[in-house]
Design a protein around this motif. Sequence first.
Motif, PDB file in Angstrom:
ATOM      1  N   ALA A 205      27.208  33.004   3.657  1.00  0.00           N
ATOM      2  CA  ALA A 205      26.908  34.213   2.886  1.00  0.00           C
ATOM      3  C   ALA A 205      27.491  34.119   1.483  1.00  0.00           C
ATOM      4  O   ALA A 205      28.616  33.651   1.289  1.00  0.00           O
ATOM      5  CB  ALA A 205      27.457  35.447   3.599  1.00  0.00           C
ATOM      6  N   VAL A 206      26.700  34.593   0.510  1.00  0.00           N
ATOM      7  CA  VAL A 206      27.168  34.753  -0.870  1.00  0.00           C
ATOM      8  C   VAL A 206      26.950  36.222  -1.215  1.00  0.00           C
ATOM      9  O   VAL A 206      25.819  36.711  -1.175  1.00  0.00           O
ATOM     10  CB  VAL A 206      26.405  33.860  -1.861  1.00  0.00           C
ATOM     11  CG1 VAL A 206      26.938  34.060  -3.278  1.00  0.00           C
ATOM     12  CG2 VAL A 206      26.512  32.400  -1.460  1.00  0.00           C
ATOM     13  N   ILE A 207      28.038  36.915  -1.540  1.00  0.00           N
ATOM     14  CA  ILE A 207      27.977  38.354  -1.776  1.00  0.00           C
ATOM     15  C   ILE A 207      28.492  38.654  -3.176  1.00  0.00           C
ATOM     16  O   ILE A 207      29.673  38.442  -3.480  1.00  0.00           O
ATOM     17  CB  ILE A 207      28.805  39.121  -0.730  1.00  0.00           C
ATOM     18  CG1 ILE A 207      28.299  38.799   0.679  1.00  0.00           C
ATOM     19  CG2 ILE A 207      28.754  40.624  -1.000  1.00  0.00           C
ATOM     20  CD1 ILE A 207      29.105  39.436   1.793  1.00  0.00           C
ATOM     21  N   ALA A 208      27.597  39.122  -4.048  1.00  0.00           N
ATOM     22  CA  ALA A 208      27.984  39.505  -5.400  1.00  0.00           C
ATOM     23  C   ALA A 208      28.599  40.890  -5.372  1.00  0.00           C
ATOM     24  O   ALA A 208      28.057  41.809  -4.756  1.00  0.00           O
ATOM     25  CB  ALA A 208      26.766  39.488  -6.324  1.00  0.00           C
ATOM     26  N   THR A 209      29.732  41.045  -6.036  1.00  0.00           N
ATOM     27  CA  THR A 209      30.400  42.337  -6.055  1.00  0.00           C
ATOM     28  C   THR A 209      31.248  42.478  -7.312  1.00  0.00           C
ATOM     29  O   THR A 209      31.763  41.492  -7.843  1.00  0.00           O
ATOM     30  CB  THR A 209      31.281  42.534  -4.813  1.00  0.00           C
ATOM     31  OG1 THR A 209      31.891  43.830  -4.860  1.00  0.00           O
ATOM     32  CG2 THR A 209      32.367  41.476  -4.726  1.00  0.00           C
ATOM     33  N   HIS A 210      31.375  43.729  -7.775  1.00  0.00           N
ATOM     34  CA  HIS A 210      32.306  44.045  -8.857  1.00  0.00           C
ATOM     35  C   HIS A 210      33.637  44.526  -8.294  1.00  0.00           C
ATOM     36  O   HIS A 210      34.583  44.751  -9.050  1.00  0.00           O
ATOM     37  CB  HIS A 210      31.725  45.154  -9.749  1.00  0.00           C
ATOM     38  CG  HIS A 210      30.692  44.671 -10.714  1.00  0.00           C
ATOM     39  ND1 HIS A 210      29.359  45.000 -10.613  1.00  0.00           N
ATOM     40  CD2 HIS A 210      30.804  43.880 -11.803  1.00  0.00           C
ATOM     41  CE1 HIS A 210      28.683  44.436 -11.601  1.00  0.00           C
ATOM     42  NE2 HIS A 210      29.532  43.752 -12.337  1.00  0.00           N
ATOM     43  N   ASN A 211      33.707  44.712  -6.991  1.00  0.00           N
ATOM     44  CA  ASN A 211      34.865  45.323  -6.360  1.00  0.00           C
ATOM     45  C   ASN A 211      35.877  44.255  -5.959  1.00  0.00           C
ATOM     46  O   ASN A 211      35.637  43.487  -5.022  1.00  0.00           O
ATOM     47  CB  ASN A 211      34.407  46.113  -5.132  1.00  0.00           C
ATOM     48  CG  ASN A 211      35.509  46.938  -4.512  1.00  0.00           C
ATOM     49  OD1 ASN A 211      36.664  46.531  -4.481  1.00  0.00           O
ATOM     50  ND2 ASN A 211      35.152  48.098  -3.987  1.00  0.00           N
ATOM     51  N   PRO A 212      37.040  44.181  -6.621  1.00  0.00           N
ATOM     52  CA  PRO A 212      38.015  43.134  -6.292  1.00  0.00           C
ATOM     53  C   PRO A 212      38.584  43.278  -4.888  1.00  0.00           C
ATOM     54  O   PRO A 212      38.969  42.274  -4.265  1.00  0.00           O
ATOM     55  CB  PRO A 212      39.104  43.310  -7.357  1.00  0.00           C
ATOM     56  CG  PRO A 212      38.952  44.717  -7.845  1.00  0.00           C
ATOM     57  CD  PRO A 212      37.492  45.028  -7.744  1.00  0.00           C
TER      58      PRO A 212
END
Length: 237
Positions: A205-212
């Motif tokens: 899985a590759v999950i893009a997120t802005h949430n650290p």
Amino acid sequence: MNDAKSPNTVLNLTGITKVYNKGAQSEVQVLDGASLHVAAGEVVALVAPSGAGKSTLLHIAGLLDTPDSGTVQIGGEDMTARSDRRRTLTRRSEVGFIYQFHHLLPEFSALENIVLPQLANGVSRRDAQTRALDLLTRVGIAPRARHRPAALSGGEQQRVAFCRALANTPRLLLADEPTGNLDPATSDQVFAALMELVRDTGLAAVIATHNPDLAARMDRTVRLENGRLVAETPAPA
């Protein structure tokens, strides 16, 4: 975990470049030699500023777009120069997508939204319904199976979207800000459900997120800067 030569490598992006024309004489270099290797059972957080190219990278990885140069391998097969039909078949069977907005079909129930992609992939209706109910049970909303999206909360809608993405048992999951449209409490609950699904199935899985905080719960983080994946860091112990 990220060795391109490992037999467990599901996604192998090597030297990916992408340039967009922004007018008659202007070009924008979105990706400039980006490389990424993701193994089965590995969850990678992709972080980048808005407009840095993470959606483009995900689209190329998921065979929705083609790079100007570089190679895209899924399960060891180089998909870069394959025919549109071959890429479509691979995308349908090997790749699951989740977006910030659920994009569920409003006229169908939660169950039907998960059944339909399986029918398109040649699965019998009975088997498709059985798998759909199993997935809905795993994310805790089986009692809502017959409800249409409009009757579901935002968190429930996104859980259905997760189930739909995994309906055809893909080897690779690509998610673009999958909880970005939810409030913090719901985001945390929904992300936990997603991680449980991913861990249970053992896919890459590759999950893009802005949430650290969400990124820290994954196996490692890659940062897209100036068109390249310039840093790879393990998640904190």
